[in-house]
Design a protein around this motif. Structure first.
Motif, mmCIF file in Angstrom:
data_model
loop_
_atom_site.group_PDB
_atom_site.id
_atom_site.type_symbol
_atom_site.label_atom_id
_atom_site.label_comp_id
_atom_site.label_asym_id
_atom_site.label_seq_id
_atom_site.Cartn_x
_atom_site.Cartn_y
_atom_site.Cartn_z
ATOM 1 N N UNK A 288 0.833 -1.208 0.000
ATOM 2 C CA UNK A 288 0.000 0.000 0.000
ATOM 3 C C UNK A 288 0.872 1.265 0.000
ATOM 4 N N UNK A 289 1.876 1.292 0.846
ATOM 5 C CA UNK A 289 2.790 2.433 0.893
ATOM 6 C C UNK A 289 3.515 2.627 -0.435
ATOM 7 N N UNK A 290 3.982 1.551 -1.010
ATOM 8 C CA UNK A 290 4.706 1.636 -2.276
ATOM 9 C C UNK A 290 3.795 2.193 -3.364
ATOM 10 N N UNK A 291 2.581 1.648 -3.459
ATOM 11 C CA UNK A 291 1.636 2.127 -4.476
ATOM 12 C C UNK A 291 1.304 3.600 -4.262
ATOM 13 N N UNK A 292 1.072 3.996 -3.010
ATOM 14 C CA UNK A 292 0.748 5.396 -2.699
ATOM 15 C C UNK A 292 1.933 6.308 -3.018
ATOM 16 N N UNK A 293 3.136 5.854 -2.707
ATOM 17 C CA UNK A 293 4.335 6.646 -2.994
ATOM 18 C C UNK A 293 4.517 6.809 -4.506
ATOM 19 N N UNK A 294 4.296 5.732 -5.239
ATOM 20 C CA UNK A 294 4.399 5.802 -6.702
ATOM 21 C C UNK A 294 3.371 6.782 -7.273
ATOM 22 N N UNK A 295 2.167 6.761 -6.719
ATOM 23 C CA UNK A 295 1.096 7.638 -7.203
ATOM 24 C C UNK A 295 1.423 9.116 -6.959
#
Length: 179
Positions: A116-123
């Motif tokens: 979740x953190x990785x996806x949010x950071x990428x976004x």
């Protein structure tokens, strides 16, 4: 016997003071062997008769968090990692080391939260932050002196991630790996 690392979150910041000697004493009182603290940032290396990825490892994490909370009077959260995994994760740091950037490894005890953190950071698409997903970690590189104000820093600091994540500077991780 497994050599473990307990990475404490939120000690020696924000009014939660935990001396290394007191921290080591607590771990010895819990019956752990070869206890060693590394730096004053809440890193404890110790031996325990608990195998990784078992229900006993989950119980070990809970036992340590409870003991820390009771002794030091704060809501204790740790990420518990076999020491051999710490070394492997440090050596896998994917970004070029640069004097203008700070290398961090964000450890997590829940892969779904790290995803979740990785996806949010990428976004976020932050040009200041470089982030990559690793085994049980996020690798993060950001400009020096900006560890609290980049878009990813603000994301990582959210309360919903406190109980399952903690980050360390790559040099600290390397010291923990060799402790």
């Amino acid at each position: 016997m497994t050599r473990w690392v307990a990475l404490l979150r939120g000690v020696n910041v924000g009014g939660v003071a935990v001396r290394s000697a007191d921290l080591a004493a607590l771990f010895r009182e819990q019956g752990f062997g070869q206890v060693k603290t590394v730096l004053a940032t809440g890193n404890v290396v110790f031996d325990a008769d608990t195998e990784p990825a078992t229900a006993e490892a989950t119980a070990l994490k809970s036992l340590i968090e409870t003991a820390l909370s009771e002794r030091f009077g704060y809501d204790a959260w740790i990420v518990l990692v076999p020491q051999q995994d710490i070394a492997r994760r440090a050596s896998a740091y994917p970004f070029e080391l640069d004097d203008a950037r700070q290398p961090y490894i964000l450890f997590g005890s829940d892969d779904a939260v790290l995803d979740e953190l990785f996806d949010a950071a990428q976004a976020l698409g932050s040009p200041e932050d470089r982030i990559a997903r690793g085994d049980g970690v996020l690798y993060w590189s950001l400009p020096k002196g900006r560890s609290t104000d980049t878009p990813v820093a603000k994301l990582v600091a959210k309360a919903k991630y406190r109980s399952t994540t903690t980050n360390r500077n790559l040099r600290t991780v390397e010291r923990i790996a060799s402790a």
